[in-house]
Structures are given as C-alpha cells and as structure tokens.
Write a protein that holds these residues in place. Sequence first.
Motif, PDB file in Angstrom:
ATOM      1  N   GLY A 473      89.604 -40.647  25.872  1.00  0.00           N
ATOM      2  CA  GLY A 473      90.049 -39.312  25.513  1.00  0.00           C
ATOM      3  C   GLY A 473      90.733 -38.625  26.672  1.00  0.00           C
ATOM      4  N   ILE A 474      91.810 -39.224  27.161  1.00  0.00           N
ATOM      5  CA  ILE A 474      92.481 -38.769  28.390  1.00  0.00           C
ATOM      6  C   ILE A 474      92.703 -37.256  28.340  1.00  0.00           C
ATOM      7  CG2 ILE A 474      94.492 -39.078  29.855  1.00  0.00           C
ATOM      8  CD1 ILE A 474      94.914 -41.769  28.462  1.00  0.00           C
ATOM      9  N   ALA A 475      92.246 -36.560  29.357  1.00  0.00           N
ATOM     10  CA  ALA A 475      92.273 -35.094  29.330  1.00  0.00           C
ATOM     11  C   ALA A 475      91.904 -34.565  30.718  1.00  0.00           C
ATOM     12  CB  ALA A 475      91.265 -34.601  28.295  1.00  0.00           C
ATOM     13  N   PRO A 476      92.012 -33.241  30.886  1.00  0.00           N
ATOM     14  CA  PRO A 476      92.689 -32.280  30.013  1.00  0.00           C
ATOM     15  C   PRO A 476      94.185 -32.257  30.278  1.00  0.00           C
ATOM     16  CG  PRO A 476      91.703 -31.136  31.844  1.00  0.00           C
ATOM     17  CD  PRO A 476      91.327 -32.590  32.000  1.00  0.00           C
ATOM     18  N   SER A 477      94.926 -31.569  29.401  1.00  0.00           N
ATOM     19  CA  SER A 477      96.385 -31.573  29.516  1.00  0.00           C
ATOM     20  C   SER A 477      96.857 -31.006  30.846  1.00  0.00           C
ATOM     21  CB  SER A 477      96.993 -30.777  28.355  1.00  0.00           C
ATOM     22  OG  SER A 477      96.788 -31.452  27.130  1.00  0.00           O
ATOM     23  N   ASN A 478      96.206 -29.935  31.342  1.00  0.00           N
ATOM     24  CA  ASN A 478      96.680 -29.337  32.592  1.00  0.00           C
ATOM     25  C   ASN A 478      96.497 -30.283  33.776  1.00  0.00           C
ATOM     26  OD1 ASN A 478      93.927 -29.151  32.882  1.00  0.00           O
ATOM     27  ND2 ASN A 478      93.866 -26.957  33.245  1.00  0.00           N
ATOM     28  N   LEU A 479      95.474 -31.153  33.697  1.00  0.00           N
ATOM     29  CA  LEU A 479      95.270 -32.128  34.765  1.00  0.00           C
ATOM     30  C   LEU A 479      96.262 -33.284  34.646  1.00  0.00           C
ATOM     31  CD1 LEU A 479      93.810 -33.459  37.132  1.00  0.00           C
ATOM     32  CD2 LEU A 479      92.149 -34.374  35.497  1.00  0.00           C
ATOM     33  N   VAL A 480      96.373 -33.872  33.454  1.00  0.00           N
ATOM     34  CA  VAL A 480      97.266 -35.029  33.323  1.00  0.00           C
ATOM     35  C   VAL A 480      98.716 -34.625  33.533  1.00  0.00           C
ATOM     36  CG1 VAL A 480      95.662 -36.297  31.855  1.00  0.00           C
ATOM     37  CG2 VAL A 480      97.386 -34.828  30.794  1.00  0.00           C
ATOM     38  N   GLY A 481      99.020 -33.351  33.266  1.00  0.00           N
ATOM     39  CA  GLY A 481     100.364 -32.879  33.579  1.00  0.00           C
ATOM     40  C   GLY A 481     100.647 -32.952  35.068  1.00  0.00           C
ATOM     41  N   GLN A 482      99.645 -32.615  35.881  1.00  0.00           N
ATOM     42  CA  GLN A 482      99.793 -32.717  37.333  1.00  0.00           C
ATOM     43  C   GLN A 482      99.914 -34.177  37.774  1.00  0.00           C
ATOM     44  OE1 GLN A 482      96.757 -30.407  39.445  1.00  0.00           O
ATOM     45  NE2 GLN A 482      96.492 -29.166  37.610  1.00  0.00           N
ATOM     46  N   LEU A 483      99.353 -35.081  36.968  1.00  0.00           N
ATOM     47  CA  LEU A 483      99.372 -36.499  37.323  1.00  0.00           C
ATOM     48  C   LEU A 483     100.617 -37.211  36.815  1.00  0.00           C
ATOM     49  CD1 LEU A 483      95.636 -37.414  36.601  1.00  0.00           C
ATOM     50  CD2 LEU A 483      96.670 -36.503  38.688  1.00  0.00           C
ATOM     51  N   GLY A 484     101.475 -36.487  36.100  1.00  0.00           N
ATOM     52  CA  GLY A 484     102.741 -37.079  35.688  1.00  0.00           C
ATOM     53  C   GLY A 484     102.953 -37.232  34.203  1.00  0.00           C
ATOM     54  N   ALA A 485     101.961 -36.892  33.366  1.00  0.00           N
ATOM     55  CA  ALA A 485     102.142 -36.996  31.917  1.00  0.00           C
ATOM     56  C   ALA A 485     103.201 -36.009  31.463  1.00  0.00           C
ATOM     57  CB  ALA A 485     100.825 -36.731  31.189  1.00  0.00           C
ATOM     58  N   ARG A 486     104.101 -36.471  30.619  1.00  0.00           N
ATOM     59  CA  ARG A 486     105.184 -35.619  30.130  1.00  0.00           C
ATOM     60  C   ARG A 486     104.899 -35.073  28.729  1.00  0.00           C
ATOM     61  NH1 ARG A 486     109.794 -39.695  32.576  1.00  0.00           N
ATOM     62  NH2 ARG A 486     110.190 -38.551  34.500  1.00  0.00           N
ATOM     63  N   ALA A 487     103.651 -35.185  28.292  1.00  0.00           N
ATOM     64  CA  ALA A 487     103.236 -34.639  26.996  1.00  0.00           C
ATOM     65  C   ALA A 487     101.816 -34.130  27.138  1.00  0.00           C
ATOM     66  CB  ALA A 487     103.316 -35.706  25.900  1.00  0.00           C
ATOM     67  N   GLY A 488     101.427 -33.222  26.253  1.00  0.00           N
ATOM     68  CA  GLY A 488     100.039 -32.779  26.223  1.00  0.00           C
ATOM     69  C   GLY A 488      99.152 -33.862  25.640  1.00  0.00           C
ATOM     70  N   LEU A 489      97.873 -33.786  25.901  1.00  0.00           N
ATOM     71  CA  LEU A 489      96.957 -34.808  25.388  1.00  0.00           C
ATOM     72  C   LEU A 489      95.806 -34.162  24.618  1.00  0.00           C
ATOM     73  CD1 LEU A 489      97.082 -37.312  28.347  1.00  0.00           C
ATOM     74  CD2 LEU A 489      98.008 -37.628  26.061  1.00  0.00           C
ATOM     75  N   TYR A 490      96.151 -33.110  23.896  1.00  0.00           N
ATOM     76  CA  TYR A 490      95.226 -32.441  22.990  1.00  0.00           C
ATOM     77  C   TYR A 490      95.230 -33.168  21.648  1.00  0.00           C
ATOM     78  CZ  TYR A 490      99.824 -30.859  21.601  1.00  0.00           C
ATOM     79  OH  TYR A 490     101.144 -30.844  21.236  1.00  0.00           O
ATOM     80  N   GLU A 491      94.460 -32.648  20.715  1.00  0.00           N
ATOM     81  CA  GLU A 491      94.539 -33.122  19.331  1.00  0.00           C
ATOM     82  C   GLU A 491      94.395 -31.937  18.404  1.00  0.00           C
ATOM     83  OE1 GLU A 491      96.046 -34.898  17.083  1.00  0.00           O
ATOM     84  OE2 GLU A 491      95.622 -36.457  18.569  1.00  0.00           O
ATOM     85  N   SER A 492      94.753 -32.125  17.147  1.00  0.00           N
ATOM     86  CA  SER A 492      94.818 -31.014  16.210  1.00  0.00           C
ATOM     87  C   SER A 492      94.221 -31.402  14.866  1.00  0.00           C
ATOM     88  CB  SER A 492      96.282 -30.598  15.999  1.00  0.00           C
ATOM     89  OG  SER A 492      97.006 -31.689  15.430  1.00  0.00           O
ATOM     90  N   ALA A 493      93.854 -30.377  14.098  1.00  0.00           N
ATOM     91  CA  ALA A 493      93.385 -30.585  12.730  1.00  0.00           C
ATOM     92  C   ALA A 493      93.548 -29.306  11.942  1.00  0.00           C
ATOM     93  CB  ALA A 493      91.923 -31.031  12.708  1.00  0.00           C
ATOM     94  N   THR A 494      93.926 -29.460  10.703  1.00  0.00           N
ATOM     95  CA  THR A 494      93.928 -28.363   9.741  1.00  0.00           C
ATOM     96  C   THR A 494      92.941 -28.711   8.644  1.00  0.00           C
ATOM     97  OG1 THR A 494      96.228 -27.746  10.166  1.00  0.00           O
ATOM     98  CG2 THR A 494      95.286 -27.075   8.053  1.00  0.00           C
ATOM     99  N   VAL A 495      92.008 -27.807   8.397  1.00  0.00           N
ATOM    100  CA  VAL A 495      91.025 -28.006   7.330  1.00  0.00           C
ATOM    101  C   VAL A 495      91.350 -27.031   6.209  1.00  0.00           C
ATOM    102  CG1 VAL A 495      88.585 -27.908   6.691  1.00  0.00           C
ATOM    103  CG2 VAL A 495      89.256 -28.799   8.940  1.00  0.00           C
ATOM    104  N   ARG A 496      91.633 -27.579   5.034  1.00  0.00           N
ATOM    105  CA  ARG A 496      91.963 -26.768   3.862  1.00  0.00           C
ATOM    106  C   ARG A 496      90.881 -26.968   2.806  1.00  0.00           C
ATOM    107  NH1 ARG A 496      97.464 -28.404   1.675  1.00  0.00           N
ATOM    108  NH2 ARG A 496      98.167 -27.094   3.416  1.00  0.00           N
ATOM    109  N   VAL A 497      90.248 -25.874   2.398  1.00  0.00           N
ATOM    110  CA  VAL A 497      89.227 -25.924   1.355  1.00  0.00           C
ATOM    111  C   VAL A 497      89.859 -25.464   0.050  1.00  0.00           C
ATOM    112  CG1 VAL A 497      86.940 -25.148   0.641  1.00  0.00           C
ATOM    113  CG2 VAL A 497      87.463 -25.419   3.079  1.00  0.00           C
ATOM    114  N   ASN A 498      89.723 -26.269  -0.973  1.00  0.00           N
ATOM    115  CA  ASN A 498      90.258 -25.914  -2.282  1.00  0.00           C
ATOM    116  C   ASN A 498      89.307 -24.972  -3.021  1.00  0.00           C
ATOM    117  OD1 ASN A 498      92.532 -27.658  -1.959  1.00  0.00           O
ATOM    118  ND2 ASN A 498      91.187 -29.394  -2.432  1.00  0.00           N
ATOM    119  N   ALA A 499      89.801 -24.361  -4.063  1.00  0.00           N
ATOM    120  CA  ALA A 499      89.005 -23.376  -4.791  1.00  0.00           C
ATOM    121  C   ALA A 499      87.733 -23.974  -5.375  1.00  0.00           C
ATOM    122  CB  ALA A 499      89.845 -22.751  -5.903  1.00  0.00           C
ATOM    123  N   THR A 500      87.765 -25.253  -5.709  1.00  0.00           N
ATOM    124  CA  THR A 500      86.591 -25.892  -6.312  1.00  0.00           C
ATOM    125  C   THR A 500      85.656 -26.501  -5.282  1.00  0.00           C
ATOM    126  OG1 THR A 500      87.920 -27.886  -6.626  1.00  0.00           O
ATOM    127  CG2 THR A 500      87.758 -26.356  -8.493  1.00  0.00           C
TER     128      THR A 500
END
Length: 797
Positions: A473-500
């Motif tokens: 889980g390479i992290a955090p983004s602010n550290l790996v950015g200092q080490l040369g990573a040219r992208a963030g290394l976060y992750e994302s999720a959207t949780v959608r609850v339906n009416a039922t």
Amino acid sequence: MPKDTGPEKTTGIGASPKRREDIRFLTGRGRYTDDITLHGALHVHFLRSDVAHGRINGIDTKAAEAMPGVHRIFTGADFEGVGGIPCGWQITDRHGEVMQEPAHPVLAQGKVRHVGDPICAVVADTLAQARDAAEAIVLDIEELPAVIDMKQAVQDGATKVHDDLTSNLCYDWGFVEENRDAVDEAIRNADHVTTLELVNNRLIANPMEPRVAVGDYNPATDESTLYTTSQNPHVIRLLMGAFVLGIPEHKLRVVAPDVGGGFGTKIFHYAEEAFCTFAARQLKMPVKWCSTRSEAFMSDAHGRDHVTKIELAVSKDGEFQALRTETYANMGAYLSTFAPSVPTWLHGTLMAGNYRTPLIYVNVKAVFTNTVPVDAYRGAGRPEATFQLERVIDKAARELGMDPIALRRKNFITEFPYATPVAVEYDTGDYNATMDKLEEIADLSGFEARLAESKKRGKLRGLGVNCYIEACGIAPSNLVGQLGARAGLYESATVRVNATGGIVVMTGSHSHGQGHETSFPQVIADMIGIDESMVEIVHGDTANTPMGMGTYGSRSIAVGGSAMVRAAEKIINKAKKIAAHLMEASEQDIELKDGKFSVAGTDKSVAWGDVTLAAYVPHNYPLEDIEPGLEETSFYDPNNFTYPSGAYACEVELDPDTGRVTIERFAAADDFGNIINPMIVSGQVHGGIAQGVGQALMEACVYDENGQLLTGSYMDYAMPRADDLPFFSVDHSCQTPCTHNPLGVKGCGEAGAIGSPPAVVNAVCDALQRAGHNITHIDMPLTPSRVWTAMQQSGGQ
C-alpha cells in the motif's frame, strides 16, 4: 487458518464465502477485452524488430499498402509531434542528479532497441490481411552491436542504447547516503563479514490472458474509448491522455473489463494501447489488437533481473552490525511506467528485513540494455531484497556455526513501532510468533526422521527456513511525491445506497483475480449488518468509478478497502440522522446493528430498508437539515505502508545422480493483520508460493550476446505445473493488526512470491552441504543441470 474465535463465521469479515465472480469465470461467461468486438472493427498487426539494436535507414510500405484489406500502415513518422510513453517515477541519484530519461516512442523512430520493438503497425479488415501485409514491408535496418550485460554496458566505450544520453547508466542511487562511511567502517572492523554475490533472475509474468487493446472513437462527440487489459484504468487514462495523445480526460474513457491475471505486468501503459486509441481517431473506426503469446514474451514488461553483492557484518556472538549491498538493476531498452522505483524505493527500504541492523547502505546502478523493459513483477523489489538478505543470513549462520533459526531469532525486532535505518517505520509485528507457528506447522522436529528416510532411498534432503517483511500500500502521497512518484497513491470509493437498501460500491481499485467482488461486500455487509448479496462492486471503467490508482503492491483492501469504509461511514452517519428523525430521537442515541437502527436503551427501532427508502422519499424529514439521497465518496491516502511479515520453511529432496530437486514439503506462517476472507488469503499465498518456486527452480528469461531472446516460448521458458508442487501448509493466525487503517489489514497478494525463493534455495544448499559438498550458493533457477554441475565441481559424498 484464522484465529479460533468460536463457531466459524458464515458472513461478514472473517468468513469464507465462495467467490461470487467464479460463477461467470468457471462457466465461460466472463467478459474479457478480447470478447469485445465492436461493429466494423479493424485489426492491427505490429511488425516488430528481429534485431536487438539497429539503425532504421528505410521503411518501404508501398507494396504492403496495396494489398487487400489494408487501410493504413503507420510508422514512427506518423507519431512525430505525439508524446512518447511516459515514465511515472523519477529517481534522483546519490550525487543529486536526476536520472537519465530517454524518449520512448509509440513506434520506433530512428533506431530499434530490443527484439520486439514495434516498427510498423498494419491496420486491415482482418488480422490475417494485416499479417500478410506486414510480411510485404521492406525494412532497411543497419544492425548495431547489442548491449546485453549490465556491467559491460556501463564500461567506458560501451555502445550506447540511446545516442542522446551520456551513457547507459540511468542512475547511481545510494541509500541512505549519510550512512555510507559508517557502514564501510563497521564492515572493516567487524568480527566477521559474510559476503555473497547472487543473481535475481529475469522473469516473464505470463498471465493467463495476454494483453489486448481496442480503440474506439466517436466523431460526433470527439470522445475516445480504450478497452484494455489493465490493473489501473484511471492511471492509463491519465498517462495516455495527458502525456501521449493530448486528449482531455473528459473526452477519454478507459475500460478494463474482466482481466485474466496481471502479476504487475498489466500495471503499465504500453505503446499498443496508445496506438489503438490514436489509430481509431485517425481512421474513425474501431481498431483492435490482441497479443499472441510469442508477442507477449518480447513486448510485456519483464521482472527482476538484478546482480548483487551483499555483505553482512556480524559480531562473534551473531549480532548484526552492518549491511552493504551493491546492485546492478536492468531497466531494459526504455523506462517502463514504474521501473525506476522498483530497485530503489521498493527494494532499498526493505533491506532491514525483520532484523535489528543498525547500519545499512544500499547502492543501485540502473542500466539500459538492448532488452525488453523491466518493471514491477509480483512483489516488485521486495522479493529481490528478501532474497539477498535471507541468503546472506543463511550463509552467515553456517560460517558462524550457528543454527539458522537461532541466528534470526537473536536479531529479530521485538519492540514496535520500530524505525529502521532505511527510512521506514514498522508499526506492528511479532516475528517470534510467526517463527513459532512455522516450527509447529512445518513439523521441524520431525525433519531428522525424514532425512534418514531419504538417505535410505539414496536421496539428499535439505531444510530451508527464512523470514520476510513486505511494505504494501505504497503511501502516503506527499512522501512518495518527494521520492519521485509522478502520481498520487491514494484510493477512492463511491458508495451508493438504493431506495430499497441495496448498495453499489464504485471503487478505483481493480480486480484481476483477487476476488474483490466477494471480499469487498463482506466489509460493507459487516458494517451495516445486511446480507452480502445486497452489495455490488463496480470497477474497471473510468466513466463510472471515481479517480483511483488501481491494484498493485498488495494495496486493494488496505487502501481501496479503507476508502470504501470511509465512504460507508459517511453513509451510516447520514442514515442515523434520518433514523433519528423517524423515531423522534437524538442522533447520538442511534445504534446500528444487524441491519436495524435502534434507540439505545429502548425498544424503538427501524429497519435499514425503511431508512434508505425514506432517504429517497423524503416526505417526513426536514430538508433544511438533511439532503435527500444516500451517496458518498471518499478518497483515502494512508499515512504509512502496511508491513505484512512471515516465516517460511521448505524441504527438498535431491537426486544426486541427476541434480533434480523435488519440493517435498512447504509451510508458510504469515501475519497479514486482520483477515477479511481467509479462503481468499490462503489462495493468494498459494499462488505466490507457486510463482516463487517457479523463479527458484525453473523460470529464467535468457538473451544471447546478440540480444536474441532464447526463451521466447513455452518450449524454452519453463513454468511451474501442479505436479511440481506439494500441498502447502499455510497459516495466518498470527495477526498483529495494522494501526493506521480502519480495517487493521495488511497486504497478502505478494507474500508467497517474496518468501518462497530463498526458502527453496536455502533448502537446496542445506541438502548439498549435509552431503559434504562445499557449495554455499547456486544462482536461480536451480535447474537439474546447474545443481548437478555444481555437485560435480565441488566433490562431496
């Protein structure tokens, strides 16, 4: 097996439900990229270089262009003004200089630099027509000397892979540079120094599904779509859109449907993806490419390929004092997406292993050669570090006359958190516990009896033990950015609850065999107290998932799962507000358990489904306080790696007449923190061990001195089969939860491939030395020929 917590769970976290995705996979109903054939799609065939290094003096396509079905033949000239394939990580060397970063054109321009380098792309109505036309192309290529050996490549006067670079040295990296003099002095003054030179052999990933790319373009909307076999579609969209083709992200969609294995090789942005997207825009027709297995051998990124000298300084009573390594790491002809990070930050930071070694210095020289680019392969830097460390420790134990397990135990880290001298801090672990468990499940006390039985049959038997630690889980983004990573290394999720009450989780992570569609719903279902069948996972399409970094480095549950948990927590908090209003209670008094909201200390309750319906039919709650709907997004950026660890044991039997090694027993005791699905975790370990055994005993990518790939098919590249492996004894009951993610989980996907190679090699060396052979090391793969030759040269019984 997981900890004994009473009756076996059947649902939620800690249970082992069958993988829901296997229903479609095992019945042939999966939808892979090659299953996508768009109406009117054209087919592309790449004409690839058959020499490792050459100057392109001319390309004559006239006859080929006139052949039936041919729409267009593209060459490097068509990509002038188009960006090249970008590298996603920049390394600064020990002198403060930025690495040399050569251009990587989509199609070769001026020179070819490895066998398989694409020169032309023929687009035709059918694949057969494209192939026929490719044979009619006349190439004028002046063959140049090939640079294959890494050490020779960096000598003065060596032929340069890239004429515009100063040399074939990409970077000369030192870590930690301020430790260098102290390490040198400690080694000079040590009671004992063990030295070992070893090779981490080049590997080819070979997932079940070869790479495929389908490009599509809609002139009405100016939108491009790429369907591809990728572990991280959002990263492909970012790299290809922003750096290669100049397509705005809102006009570029990348879809990775079912993917049949990756092992790292499908992380990267490849030229074929950019080409199909580009050609579809040019021709205004869909363009499809499907790699053959032969193409895969010479175009997919390879793995490992390190040559290392390691020195371990120890006191006379066996305490580790200092460690120094010097490694040559092959980059191949170009820099693949994450290639520079693998032998540096993913390798050097793990050289402390499980041990208290006060002084460590790691030097890595990354080298360009006329070979296929090298990048992350299952474990990515961590197997290389573990192999070096665990082999030199085993050799040191023999030189000191100490038991290999006792030497390791003497130097184990026992207090946490522990800051290593290579800039990482382990938050939790219990290395004695995993070793205790290993000794139990491997039945080490019964080894002598099994050794005697092998001797009766004229066979040699050996026992190899080792430990490993991994950073996931390479992290955090602010550290790996200092080490040369040219992208963030976060992750994302959207949780959608339906009416039922049903839930859809849209995740930036991507599954290519790990079982996300089973394990991710277990987490959500456990949080709410509903059936897992009510949770659906959506991934792999940039059009309907939030921006994420994909799946690699054993990050899916630790980073992607944590983003999902954070989004679900927002959902639950809002649902509690609605429930409180429905029951005319204080929000602080609302509890959620077993799919029911209740008021603490009362019999008032309302079901999950009633609350979710109220969220979408807001007739009875104050809109000024609560918005309608139940949908939340979260981005999770961890503040540290996770550090799974373990202890492995391998027993081999060796035929002294042939050198053939048979693995008789294999045991793995791992600490993965909290376990979501024990069955899936065990499966991940099994697969990793199989790949590690493949590296140790049979797999090797070999080039000749002219850069010709000698192992370009399964006729020459050996892969492990079921009958090469015993049943594994796997345990993950030693659990020290991670302290900095909400699930307390650590990664598990790469552990087997990290821990198994040194266990196998240690076992073979043990068998040979027990038989009186003066053999301290044999480079992988330990084929019968290599083992037999070593035995003949050493003498012995």
